[in-house]
Design a protein around this motif. Sequence first.
Motif, short mmCIF file in Angstrom:
data_model
loop_
_atom_site.label_atom_id
_atom_site.label_comp_id
_atom_site.label_asym_id
_atom_site.label_seq_id
_atom_site.Cartn_x
_atom_site.Cartn_y
_atom_site.Cartn_z
N ARG A 152 0.83 -1.20 0.00
CA ARG A 152 0.00 0.00 0.00
C ARG A 152 0.87 1.25 0.00
NH1 ARG A 152 -2.82 3.36 3.79
NH2 ARG A 152 -1.77 2.32 5.52
N ALA A 153 1.93 1.22 0.80
CA ALA A 153 2.85 2.36 0.81
C ALA A 153 3.52 2.53 -0.56
CB ALA A 153 3.90 2.18 1.90
N GLY A 154 3.87 1.41 -1.18
CA GLY A 154 4.49 1.49 -2.50
C GLY A 154 3.54 2.03 -3.55
N ILE A 155 2.28 1.59 -3.51
CA ILE A 155 1.29 2.10 -4.47
C ILE A 155 1.06 3.58 -4.26
CG2 ILE A 155 -1.14 1.95 -5.14
CD1 ILE A 155 -1.00 -1.06 -4.52
N ASN A 156 0.98 4.02 -3.01
CA ASN A 156 0.77 5.43 -2.73
C ASN A 156 1.97 6.28 -3.13
OD1 ASN A 156 -1.84 5.13 -1.71
ND2 ASN A 156 -1.11 4.75 0.38
N SER A 157 3.15 5.66 -3.23
CA SER A 157 4.35 6.42 -3.60
C SER A 157 4.45 6.63 -5.11
CB SER A 157 5.60 5.70 -3.10
OG SER A 157 5.81 4.49 -3.81
#
Length: 288
Positions: A152-157
Motif C-alpha cells: 500500500r505504501a508502495g502504491i501510494n508512492s
Amino acid sequence: MSASVLYDTPGPKATVRNRLYAVVGSLAILALLVLSFVRLSDKGHLAPEMWDIFNYAGIRQNIADAVLATLKAFGLAAIGSLILGVILAVGRLSDHKPVRWLATAFIELFRSIPLLITIYAIWVGFLTDYSMWALALGLSVYNGCVQAEVLRAGINSVPKGQGEAAYALGMSKTQVMVGVLIPQAVRAMLPTIISQLVVTLKDTSLGFIILYPELLQTARLIASNTQVNGQYPYVSTIIVIGAIYIGMCLLLSALATWIEKRGRRARSGGASGTAGTPSLVVDDGRAA
C-alpha cells in the motif's frame, strides 16, 4: 566544519573520545566472549565429543529433513503472504467503503495478535493433524498483513500522474492497478518485501510450539535425546542450527540484492533507450 542532518560533525576532541569509546567497547565485548568461551570450555560444552555427534548419519539426516521441512513451510508461507498482501492492499485502497473497512479491520486485527497465538489457535481449532499447514497459514496471515501495508505504501508512492495517464488512455481501474501501479510498487518496495520474507523464514521456528519438525524442534530433540560424557549437547546444537538459519537468511538476502540490482540495470537500460526503439512516457496524460 560541515554539519549533517542528524548530528554535527565531531571535532578533534570528540573524534578522539569516540575512538576511545570504540576501543574500550570492543575490548569489553572481546572480554565477554573470552569469558563465555572459558566457562563453556570448563564445563565441557566445547569438547570435541560434543561436535562428533554431527558425524552420525542419523543426526545429519534429521537435520537435512528439518531443513527441508522448514523450507516447505517457508515456501507456502511466502507465497500465501504475498498473495494475501496483494489482496489486502487492493482492498484497503478500494473505493467501496465496506471492502476498505473489512480489509483494514483484518489487517489491524492480525497485526495486533502475537504470531505465536495465531499459529497455535489455527492448529488447535482447525488443523490439529496438519501442523505444516497450520504453521504456513499462521505465517501467511500475519506476514500477509505486513506485506499489504508495504505494498500500500508502495502504491501510494507512485506519482498520481501515472494512474491519471492510464485512465486517460481508457484503461479500467483493475487494469491500472494490475498493469501500472502494482508493478511499480513492487519494484520500489522490493527490498522491504524481501526483508519481510527473511522474517518469515526465521518465524518458521515457531513451529516447535505445534510440534512441527522444523529446525528448532529437531534441534531440541537432538540436544535432549543425545548424551555425551553425561551432558546434553545444547551448546553445539544451538551453534550448528543457528549457523544454518544464518546461512539460509544470507542466501535469501543475497537473492534480494541480485534481483534489485538486475531490476536497477533493466530500468537504467530502458531509460537510456536505443535508437529506433519507441518509448511511451506516462506523466500527465500525454503520450510521447
